[in-house]
Design an enzyme around this catalytic site. Structure first.
Site, PDB file in Angstrom:
ATOM      1  N   ASN B 132       0.839  -1.190   0.000  1.00  0.00           N
ATOM      2  CA  ASN B 132       0.000   0.000   0.000  1.00  0.00           C
ATOM      3  C   ASN B 132       0.876   1.242   0.000  1.00  0.00           C
ATOM      4  OD1 ASN B 132      -1.616   2.166   0.639  1.00  0.00           O
ATOM      5  ND2 ASN B 132      -2.915   1.046   2.086  1.00  0.00           N
ATOM      6  N   PHE B 133       1.121   1.775  -1.195  1.00  0.00           N
ATOM      7  CA  PHE B 133       1.879   3.025  -1.347  1.00  0.00           C
ATOM      8  C   PHE B 133       0.911   4.153  -1.696  1.00  0.00           C
ATOM      9  CE2 PHE B 133       6.190   1.070  -2.875  1.00  0.00           C
ATOM     10  CZ  PHE B 133       6.299   0.393  -1.668  1.00  0.00           C
ATOM     11  N   CYS B 135      -2.374   5.053   0.400  1.00  0.00           N
ATOM     12  CA  CYS B 135      -3.329   5.631   1.338  1.00  0.00           C
ATOM     13  C   CYS B 135      -3.008   7.102   1.598  1.00  0.00           C
ATOM     14  CB  CYS B 135      -3.309   4.838   2.645  1.00  0.00           C
ATOM     15  SG  CYS B 135      -4.556   5.424   3.788  1.00  0.00           S
ATOM     16  N   THR B 201      -6.880   6.028  -3.742  1.00  0.00           N
ATOM     17  CA  THR B 201      -7.831   7.148  -3.718  1.00  0.00           C
ATOM     18  C   THR B 201      -7.144   8.494  -3.908  1.00  0.00           C
ATOM     19  OG1 THR B 201      -7.647   7.171  -1.328  1.00  0.00           O
ATOM     20  CG2 THR B 201      -9.496   5.949  -2.271  1.00  0.00           C
ATOM     21  N   CYS B 343     -36.573  12.911 -33.016  1.00  0.00           N
ATOM     22  CA  CYS B 343     -36.422  14.145 -32.231  1.00  0.00           C
ATOM     23  C   CYS B 343     -37.658  14.387 -31.364  1.00  0.00           C
ATOM     24  CB  CYS B 343     -36.215  15.321 -33.175  1.00  0.00           C
ATOM     25  SG  CYS B 343     -36.085  16.896 -32.323  1.00  0.00           S
ATOM     26  N   CYS B 349     -29.948  20.289 -27.801  1.00  0.00           N
ATOM     27  CA  CYS B 349     -28.851  20.386 -28.772  1.00  0.00           C
ATOM     28  C   CYS B 349     -28.702  21.830 -29.225  1.00  0.00           C
ATOM     29  CB  CYS B 349     -29.111  19.461 -29.962  1.00  0.00           C
ATOM     30  SG  CYS B 349     -30.632  19.825 -30.871  1.00  0.00           S
ATOM     31  N   CYS B 379     -21.206  23.310 -38.990  1.00  0.00           N
ATOM     32  CA  CYS B 379     -20.911  22.273 -37.981  1.00  0.00           C
ATOM     33  C   CYS B 379     -19.439  21.872 -38.035  1.00  0.00           C
ATOM     34  CB  CYS B 379     -21.806  21.052 -38.225  1.00  0.00           C
ATOM     35  SG  CYS B 379     -21.483  19.707 -37.075  1.00  0.00           S
ATOM     36  N   CYS B 385     -23.753  18.260 -29.414  1.00  0.00           N
ATOM     37  CA  CYS B 385     -25.200  18.075 -29.561  1.00  0.00           C
ATOM     38  C   CYS B 385     -25.581  16.619 -29.350  1.00  0.00           C
ATOM     39  CB  CYS B 385     -25.660  18.551 -30.938  1.00  0.00           C
ATOM     40  SG  CYS B 385     -24.803  17.779 -32.313  1.00  0.00           S
ATOM     41  N   CYS B 389     -28.102  15.179 -26.335  1.00  0.00           N
ATOM     42  CA  CYS B 389     -29.406  14.688 -26.799  1.00  0.00           C
ATOM     43  C   CYS B 389     -29.874  13.533 -25.911  1.00  0.00           C
ATOM     44  CB  CYS B 389     -29.312  14.229 -28.241  1.00  0.00           C
ATOM     45  SG  CYS B 389     -30.873  13.542 -28.842  1.00  0.00           S
TER      46      CYS B 389
END
Lengths: 451, 422
Positions: B132-133, B135, B201, B343, B349, B379, B385, B389
């Site tokens: 355990n390196f 915690c 963690t 739709c 969107c 676009c 979008c 959606c």
């Protein structure tokens, strides 16, 4: 067979008239549904609300526990948003256009969420609104129903002093007197009126009826403007033989009595026929059943495709085991010893569409006979034609004529709500009140500018 | 039926799902329940010394109505007496010999203490050790846990001490509380570790109580940074895992993937990006051990569908697809398309593109439903979008290449091609 009151025990009455749309049990339950809301842009639900409540916004506010903000969003657009959350036919308004319907998913329970916020606001008497300092201007409002109260609230927020003249002993109009008791309680109606008037600057004078205790001329003389929101109240007559027999009741009166006198006091027959199939007819039929009538039959002269009631409402009646007779129109009411015994109906068929686009029923020549001891008329309401006429208000068969600015033919006199449109939803009347207030403010500013 | 059996450093387990070193693996009672439920193996909660816990210890981040999308804790390594832990480990190994039993360790900072602890653990019959390196709280103040993992030289030294003594396979668990996990990973490899696991963690504050003004978790009016885990950390864990899977030195090691694994899909993603198995904690803390059923079942069905017979058929398969930005094909271009039949007119969107992107969606007002369509010329193919959606495959991205050949940024510059042409 008889018409009698006090048919049930206190517990039965309480159960029969308890809330049909119960509120959320908990914050968590509300959050589950609130979090389902997609927060649509230019939301269809908002567009489908006559008062244009920003629904995605108020639901978003619920998800963040900003209940005060949520209540403000609702009530700023619709000061009767609390009552509307209980009585609106949401299936044809906001919830009916929720985009989830297009995915064949249940819509967001908008009304229930609206109730969640507004009920807290009303229960806790949150002072959400503040009125501007009094301008010294005075407006008289006739009728403390949804249109009148909404108009008064908007005006008072702008610093106008408002006096409302109400013919009944309580405010709320249709909300208090004209809606099934299992949708709103008298206590709620009273709290809602008090919440609205708690803003200040609004005085309600009760038992003051136009044409009886107050005159339009006096109000014109004593106030800067007058708003008429007197609703629509008289039941349409059937104009058939036997209408004067004992046991023939008008639905408006019947519902009024339920709201006003208490359930055990209201007499109801064993076998009841209800004429018509609007919201009022449904409210009368279901409540007759809930008061203890053994059989309730709704008689409607067209088919389900043309009915004015929504399907949700119709289902309420069906679930209360009311029967329906489609394509039947009252021909004659028969009686013995002055009491109703039978309703004779013409059997109808549908012809060509009328001006409203609905197919006109035509007599087939056949008749059917129903053995009944009570007939409740709910075939529509007619406006106060004499009252309107006698006050020289331009009107169409009693429906007050207004221009696009809510103004009647009499300068400084405005009108809106059911007395103008002949009877629509509570929420339409609230919007009419807002429009009227805006018009009155415009009228007074213009007047001031020209002074 | 695919074969889910896993072989990690010779440690066999019937499936690649191990429980990570954490409260669920703190005692015999839990571990036996986990094995009965079907878990392939456990990493016993870290053994060490001098531990006293506080309460409360956990806090969570809820989002959009969902509970515990992120979770943090300030619990220390096992606070139960060492001899009881050792006895229970032996008992679990005896009762479930087919399951993997790894023991997590965090000895005091001396060669002797490590050697002593390793000897005691190896006597239990366990199959492997995990160092355990990682915690990030409580132990770091004493130069342990993440304090080791954050310094490659110290990490290498401790691994070397361990390897002098250990006869069992050794897995070194890395802390994410560094700018890159690769240096400590490399140092551990140089120190002789047999495998790596990641991530531990991440230091965090999950939120502040708006009534008490004290952050969570609350301990008598104070709080501290806790270790963050759960679904929220998965993207970070995947990135760190991939850097280890790509590095020429660390990629030689078997990797046990940790960090927000909640479903079989998560596990498959970790394994596609180089993990040989996965370790799970937060998901069982939220739902209990029973989630193992769907994890095995789902992975099995997916493997069958894809034609994979064993785990080795897909472990690491996605690693080569991660490249450098400058090697991406600039000629690849996509534009959005809205399926008008699907739709639902929510406008999400439109407002996303209008307010925050390239104003490439056209709105035509309707009552109550507006109609939305893509302005193809505007676009840029950013994908936003499609992401917002709410309807499955309503918005799709359609390929419209700018040129047939593959062209990357280096070549683009070399040729002096014009910028900002779309």
């Amino acid at each position: 067979m008889a018409i009698t009151n006090n048919r049930l025990t206190a517990e039965q009455y309480e159960q029969n008239f308890s809330d049909i749309h119960p509120p959320f049990d908990s914050r968590e339950a509300a959050l589950v549904d609130a979090n389902r809301c997609l927060f649509c842009y230019d939301a269809p639900c908002t567009k489908s609300c006559p008062t244009s409540i920003n629904i995605p916004k108020f639901i978003k506010q619920i998800t963040t526990d900003n209940i005060k903000g949520s209540a403000y969003t609702i009530l700023d657009a619709n000061i009767m948003g609390g009552g509307c959350s209980k009585v609106c036919p949401v299936e044809k308004l906001c919830e009916g256009s929720c985009v989830f319907n297009l995915m064949d998913e249940p819509p967001i329970p908008i009304a229930k969420l609206q109730r969640y916020s507004t009920e807290k606001a009303i229960d806790h008497k949150w002072p959400l609104f503040q009125r501007k300092p009094s301008t010294g201007r005075k407006v008289a409002v006739i009728g403390a129903g949804p249109a009148g109260l909404s108009c008064a609230h908007v005006l008072s927020r702008e610093g106008i002093d408002v006096t409302i003249f109400e013919k009944e002993r309580k405010g709320g109009g249709l909300m208090t007197y004209g809606i099934a008791a299992y949708k709103v309680t008298p206590e709620f109606c009273e709290d809602e009126v008090n919440f609205i008037t708690s803003l200040g600057g609004i005085e309600i004078k009760y038992e003051q009826e136009l044409g009886k205790n107050v005159s339009l001329a006096d109000l014109q003389a004593n106030y800067d403007a007058v708003y008429i929101g007197i609703g629509v109240g008289v039941a349409r007559q059937l104009a058939i033989p036997g209408e004067d027999l004992a046991g023939v009741e008008d639905a408006i009166r019947f519902i009024y009595d339920i709201r006003e006198k208490g359930y055990p006091s209201v007499p109801v027959g064993d076998r009841v026929a209800v004429i018509g199939l609007g919201m009022t007819a449904i409210d009368a039929a279901t409540q007759a059943k809930r008061l203890g009538a053994k059989e309730v039959t709704i008689v409607y002269r067209r088919t389900q495709a043309e009915m004015p009631s929504t399907e949700v409402e119709l289902n309420l009646a069906k679930l209360d085991s009311c029967s329906l007779i489609w394509l039947a129109s009252p021909k004659e009411i028969k009686g013995e010893n002055g009491q109703v015994t039978q309703l004779i109906c013409n059997v109808m068929e549908l012809g060509v569409p009328d001006t409203s686009g609905r197919r006109t029923p035509i007599e087939t020549g056949e008749t059917i006979t129903l053995n009944v001891d009570m007939v409740i008329k709910a075939a529509g309401q007619v406006p106060f034609e004499d009252l309107v006429d006698s006050n020289q208000l331009n009107n169409w068969k009693g429906k007050i004529a207004i221009d696009s600015n809510c103004a009647t033919n009499i300068p400084g006199v405005f009108a809106g709500g059911d007395c103008v449109n002949g009877g629509k939803e509570v929420v339409d009347a609230v919007q009419a009140g807002k429009d009227g207030a805006k018009a009155i403010l415009g009228f007074m500013y213009k007047e001031r500018a020209s002074e | 039926m695919a074969d889910l059996s896993a072989n990690f450093l010779g440690i066999k387990s019937p499936n690649p799902f191990w429980l990570a070193s954490a409260p669920p693996t703190d005692k015999q009672y839990n571990v036996l329940r986990a094995f009965e439920a079907g878990w392939g193996g456990v990493v016993w909660k870290t053994l060490g010394s001098q531990v006293k816990n506080v309460s409360s210890r956990y806090s969570a981040v809820d989002y959009g109505g969902s509970k515990v999308m992120g979770f943090n804790n300030i619990e220390l390594i096992s606070d139960r007496p060492l001899d009881i832990n050792l006895r229970e480990i032996a008992e679990c190994v005896r009762l479930f010999p087919d399951r993997a039993m790894i023991v997590s360790l965090m000895a005091d900072n001396s060669r002797e203490k490590w050697h002593e602890l390793i000897a005691q653990v190896e006597d239990t019959g366990a199959h492997g050790l995990e160092l355990n390196f990682g915690c990030p709280h409580g132990m770091t103040e004493r130069g342990m846990g993440a304090a080791v993992g954050q310094d490659p030289e110290i990490a290498k030294m401790v691994v070397e001490w361990v390897m002098e003594k250990a006869t069992l396979p050794v897995i070194t668990k890395l802390t994410p509380n560094v700018h890159s996990v690769v240096p400590t990973g490399r140092a551990s490899v140089e120190g002789g570790t047999n495998a790596l696991s990641l991530i531990n963690t991440i230091q965090s504050i999950t939120g502040v109580d708006l009534d008490t003004f004290v952050p969570n978790p609350y301990v008598a009016g104070k709080s501290v940074y806790g270790g963050y885990c759960g679904p929220a950390v998965k993207p970070i864990a995947l990135k760190m895992l991939t850097t280890i899977a790509q590095d020429p030195i660390t990629s030689r090691m078997p990797i046990s993937g940790i960090g927000g694994v909640s479903t079989w899909k998560d596990a498959v993603e970790f394994m596609l990006l180089g993990a040989s198995n996965v370790q799970v904690c937060t998901a069982v803390m939220k739902h209990g051990f029973r989630i193992i059923e769907d994890m095995c079942d789902g992975m099995n069905n997916w493997m069958d569908e894809k034609g994979f017979k064993t785990l080795d058929d897909f472990i690491g398969k996605s690693v080569p697809t991660i490249t450098h930005w400058e090697d991406l094909d600039i000629n690849y271009h996509i534009v959005a398309n809205i399926d008008q039949d699907k739709c639902i007119h929510c406008g999400l969107c439109y407002i996303a593109c209008e307010d925050t992107s390239h104003q490439s969606i056209n709105l035509s007002y309707g009552n109550p439903y507006n109609t939305y369509s893509i302005k193809e010329d505007e676009c840029v193919g950013c994908n936003l979008c499609k992401l917002v959606c709410p309807v499955d495959s309503c918005i799709t991205m359609v390929e419209q290449r700018k040129g047939d050949e593959y062209l990357n940024w280096k070549e683009f510059q070399r040729r002096g091609l014009p910028l900002n042409d779309h």
